[in-house]
Structure formats: structure tokens, C-alpha cells
Design a protein around this motif. Structure first.
Motif, mmCIF file in Angstrom:
data_model
loop_
_atom_site.group_PDB
_atom_site.id
_atom_site.type_symbol
_atom_site.label_atom_id
_atom_site.label_comp_id
_atom_site.label_asym_id
_atom_site.label_seq_id
_atom_site.Cartn_x
_atom_site.Cartn_y
_atom_site.Cartn_z
ATOM 1 N N ARG A 39 0.839 -1.212 0.000
ATOM 2 C CA ARG A 39 0.000 0.000 0.000
ATOM 3 C C ARG A 39 0.870 1.258 0.000
ATOM 4 O O ARG A 39 0.584 2.227 -0.690
ATOM 5 C CB ARG A 39 -0.918 -0.008 1.225
ATOM 6 C CG ARG A 39 -2.081 -0.974 1.131
ATOM 7 C CD ARG A 39 -2.945 -0.898 2.365
ATOM 8 N NE ARG A 39 -3.439 0.457 2.578
ATOM 9 C CZ ARG A 39 -3.962 0.870 3.738
ATOM 10 N NH1 ARG A 39 -4.007 0.036 4.776
ATOM 11 N NH2 ARG A 39 -4.415 2.099 3.868
ATOM 12 N N GLY A 40 1.950 1.218 0.796
ATOM 13 C CA GLY A 40 2.861 2.363 0.821
ATOM 14 C C GLY A 40 3.516 2.587 -0.529
ATOM 15 O O GLY A 40 3.622 3.722 -1.011
ATOM 16 N N THR A 41 3.955 1.501 -1.170
ATOM 17 C CA THR A 41 4.575 1.596 -2.496
ATOM 18 C C THR A 41 3.581 2.120 -3.521
ATOM 19 O O THR A 41 3.918 2.932 -4.391
ATOM 20 C CB THR A 41 5.104 0.215 -2.935
ATOM 21 O OG1 THR A 41 6.052 -0.255 -1.967
ATOM 22 C CG2 THR A 41 5.775 0.293 -4.290
ATOM 23 N N ASN A 42 2.322 1.677 -3.417
ATOM 24 C CA ASN A 42 1.287 2.129 -4.345
ATOM 25 C C ASN A 42 1.012 3.623 -4.169
ATOM 26 O O ASN A 42 0.808 4.344 -5.153
ATOM 27 C CB ASN A 42 0.007 1.332 -4.109
ATOM 28 C CG ASN A 42 -0.918 1.337 -5.317
ATOM 29 O OD1 ASN A 42 -0.473 1.087 -6.435
ATOM 30 N ND2 ASN A 42 -2.177 1.631 -5.093
ATOM 31 N N GLU A 43 1.036 4.093 -2.933
ATOM 32 C CA GLU A 43 0.817 5.518 -2.698
ATOM 33 C C GLU A 43 2.003 6.350 -3.192
ATOM 34 O O GLU A 43 1.835 7.471 -3.660
ATOM 35 C CB GLU A 43 0.560 5.782 -1.214
ATOM 36 C CG GLU A 43 -0.794 5.315 -0.731
ATOM 37 C CD GLU A 43 -1.939 5.879 -1.561
ATOM 38 O OE1 GLU A 43 -1.910 7.090 -1.866
ATOM 39 O OE2 GLU A 43 -2.857 5.120 -1.901
ATOM 40 N N GLN A 44 3.209 5.797 -3.089
ATOM 41 C CA GLN A 44 4.372 6.486 -3.654
ATOM 42 C C GLN A 44 4.241 6.591 -5.175
ATOM 43 O O GLN A 44 4.618 7.602 -5.780
ATOM 44 C CB GLN A 44 5.649 5.746 -3.275
ATOM 45 C CG GLN A 44 6.023 5.898 -1.811
ATOM 46 C CD GLN A 44 7.217 5.049 -1.411
ATOM 47 O OE1 GLN A 44 7.684 4.220 -2.190
ATOM 48 N NE2 GLN A 44 7.701 5.252 -0.205
ATOM 49 N N ARG A 209 1.575 10.488 3.626
ATOM 50 C CA ARG A 209 2.027 10.787 4.989
ATOM 51 C C ARG A 209 1.205 10.020 6.022
ATOM 52 O O ARG A 209 1.741 9.454 6.965
ATOM 53 C CB ARG A 209 1.926 12.289 5.240
ATOM 54 C CG ARG A 209 2.433 12.732 6.604
ATOM 55 C CD ARG A 209 2.218 14.220 6.816
ATOM 56 N NE ARG A 209 0.822 14.570 6.744
ATOM 57 C CZ ARG A 209 -0.035 14.387 7.753
ATOM 58 N NH1 ARG A 209 0.367 13.845 8.886
ATOM 59 N NH2 ARG A 209 -1.293 14.748 7.628
ATOM 60 N N GLN A 210 -0.117 9.981 5.826
ATOM 61 C CA GLN A 210 -0.984 9.261 6.751
ATOM 62 C C GLN A 210 -0.700 7.765 6.721
ATOM 63 O O GLN A 210 -0.659 7.107 7.769
ATOM 64 C CB GLN A 210 -2.445 9.528 6.405
ATOM 65 C CG GLN A 210 -2.893 10.963 6.652
ATOM 66 C CD GLN A 210 -4.265 11.243 6.073
ATOM 67 O OE1 GLN A 210 -4.932 10.344 5.550
ATOM 68 N NE2 GLN A 210 -4.694 12.497 6.162
ATOM 69 N N ILE A 211 -0.518 7.227 5.517
ATOM 70 C CA ILE A 211 -0.269 5.789 5.394
ATOM 71 C C ILE A 211 1.076 5.420 6.015
ATOM 72 O O ILE A 211 1.221 4.386 6.669
ATOM 73 C CB ILE A 211 -0.341 5.357 3.917
ATOM 74 C CG1 ILE A 211 -1.797 5.276 3.483
ATOM 75 C CG2 ILE A 211 0.341 4.012 3.697
ATOM 76 C CD1 ILE A 211 -2.005 4.803 2.081
ATOM 77 N N ASP A 212 2.088 6.269 5.832
ATOM 78 C CA ASP A 212 3.405 5.990 6.402
ATOM 79 C C ASP A 212 3.353 5.949 7.927
ATOM 80 O O ASP A 212 3.927 5.056 8.565
ATOM 81 C CB ASP A 212 4.425 7.043 5.946
ATOM 82 C CG ASP A 212 4.951 6.752 4.547
ATOM 83 O OD1 ASP A 212 4.781 5.605 4.091
ATOM 84 O OD2 ASP A 212 5.519 7.656 3.914
ATOM 85 N N SER A 213 2.663 6.925 8.527
ATOM 86 C CA SER A 213 2.570 6.942 9.992
ATOM 87 C C SER A 213 1.736 5.761 10.490
ATOM 88 O O SER A 213 2.073 5.118 11.482
ATOM 89 C CB SER A 213 1.959 8.259 10.473
ATOM 90 O OG SER A 213 0.665 8.435 9.933
ATOM 91 N N SER A 214 0.648 5.457 9.779
ATOM 92 C CA SER A 214 -0.190 4.322 10.162
ATOM 93 C C SER A 214 0.541 3.008 9.954
ATOM 94 O O SER A 214 0.411 2.079 10.758
ATOM 95 C CB SER A 214 -1.476 4.339 9.336
ATOM 96 O OG SER A 214 -2.222 3.171 9.538
#
Length: 241
Positions: A39-44, A209-214
Motif C-alpha cells: 500500500r505504501g509503495t502504491n501511494e508512492q 504521509r498518513q499511510i506511512d505513519s499508520s
């Protein structure tokens, strides 16, 4: 004795089942962590596409002004064709945000043996209630106008070159005045496009940013649960043994 041997076999089987359970739990929690990373990679990738959209819009706007500064029809036609190609790429990249797909970024290099560098990212559409639909809808009509405005500018430039070839000073002055008035309207047009594109980029930045912190918090939580359940299983099996 037979009873002791049977009890030992049951105990070995119990320990074996506990080991399988620990391995299965480890695989389960690892898959959850891998899903967070995906999910983080997809958001990047989404952020990269937003940046590429802004970059392409700026290139298209620059091409309009470069076209108007050229005095040769061949160069104007070449820039016109490049502008239309960039517009099609822009439409493709925006559709990738909506439907998923791959986006390419080509960077021209001045390196011996390497004319350009190409970077690609893959984006997977996720039905997670994102707020990108409004910006995509608002961008659509502006994208349809870009080829029309480019064609209109090309026609004005053609009339200017024709007046210059005929040494018609009056027609040349009129054409120059018309082109200058046309170019003064372009900044407001591209301001609207950039406004929507910047909102897309801002939403992507905030979401990442939200996904990274979560992701950091959930990763720690999953790791804790993984060790807690594994230790609990070992304690239970040992107590039974």
C-alpha cells in the motif's frame, strides 16, 4: 511401557502441531506487513504520477509560448505535434490514477551513449473511498480544450508567416496583435489546470504521509501480536507437556 510410549508420541505430535501453528502465524502476520508495504509503495506511485501530471502540464504550457516565438512553419508544426503527444500522455496518466496502469517518465540526457532515461511506475487502483474523482472530472474539459487551443494558435501563426512572406506590414501588425492578445489569455487557462493538478498532488502527499505513519504503528502492532501469540502457544504446549 505402551502407555508411556503413546503419551510420548502424543507429546511429540503436540509439539509438532504447535511448531506448525507458529510458522503459520508467522506467515500470516508477514503477509499483513507485506500488504502494508505494498500500500505504501502504491501511494508512492500515486505521488509520482501526480508529479508527472504537473510536469507535463508545465511542458505543454511552455510549448505554447515556444510555438509563438518560432518564425518557421516547420518548427511550429514539429512543436504542435509534440504538444499533442504530451496532451495524450497527460490524458493517459490521469486515467491511470482512475483505473490503474503504468506511467512512464522520459528524461533527456546529455551523456555519451545514453540519449534518454526512462522510469516507469505501476499503480493499482484501490476502492478505498479516495477523493480524487472530483479533480479528475474537473480536469477533463480543460484537457479537451488543449488541442483546440493549439490548433487555433497554429492558425494565427500561419497567418502571421503568410503576412511576413508577402511583406504586408499591416497584416503582420494585425496578426502580431492577435497572437499577443491570445497569449495573454493562456496563463488563466493553465492556472485552472494547474490548480486541479496541484490539488491531486496535495491529496497524494497527505495520503502518503498518513499511510506511512499508520504503517509504522500497524507494523509494530503486528510484530507484537506475532510474538505474543507464538509465546502463548509455546507456554500452553509446554504446560500440557
Amino acid at each position: 511401557p505402551l502407555g508411556s510410549r503413546t503419551g510420548l508420541l502424543w507429546l511429540i505430535g503436540l509439539f509438532f502441531l504447535a511448531l506448525l501453528a507458529v510458522v503459520a502465524l508467522n506467515g500470516f502476520f508477514s503477509s499483513l506487513i507485506d500488504d502494508l508495504d505494498r500500500r505504501g509503495t502504491n501511494e508512492q506511485a500515486r505521488l509520482f504520477i501526480g508529479d508527472e501530471i504537473i510536469r507535463t502540464i508545465q511542458d505543454i504550457e511552455t510549448d505554447f509560448y515556444r510555438m509563438s516565438a518560432m518564425t518557421h512553419a516547420l518548427g511550429q508544426q514539429r512543436l504542435y505535434a509534440a504538444l499533442l503527444t504530451k496532451t495524450r500522455k497527460l490524458e493517459h496518466d490521469i486515467l491511470v490514477l482512475r483505473d490503474g496502469g503504468q506511467v512512464r517518465r522520459t528524461i533527456q540526457l546529455n551523456v555519451e551513449g545514453h540519449d534518454e532515461m526512462v522510469r516507469t511506475v505501476d499503480f493499482i487502483r484501490q476502492d478505498d473511498g479516495s477523493t480524487y474523482v472530483l479533480e479528475l472530472i474537473e480536469l477533463g474539459p480543460y484537457l479537451d480544450q488543449i488541442p483546440l487551443k493549439a490548433t487555433e494558435l497554429l492558425g494565427k501563426l500561419g497567418r502571421r508567416e503568410e503576412a511576413r512572406d508577402r511583406n504586408n506590414l499591416l497584416a503582420l501588425t494585425s496578426a502580431e496583435r492577435e497572437i499577443n492578445a491570445y497569449l495573454k489569455m493562456l496563463p488563466s487557462f493553465f492556472f485552472r489546470i494547474n490548480e486541479n493538478a496541484n490539488r491531486l498532488f496535495f491529496e497524494s502527499t497527505e495520503r502518503l504521509r498518513q499511510i506511512d505513519s499508520s504503517r509504522m504503528a500497524q507494523r509494530q502492532h503486528y510484530k507484537f501480536l506475532q510474538w505474543a501469540v507464538a509465546i502463548l502457544l509455546i507456554v500452553i504446549v509446554t504446560a500440557i507437556g
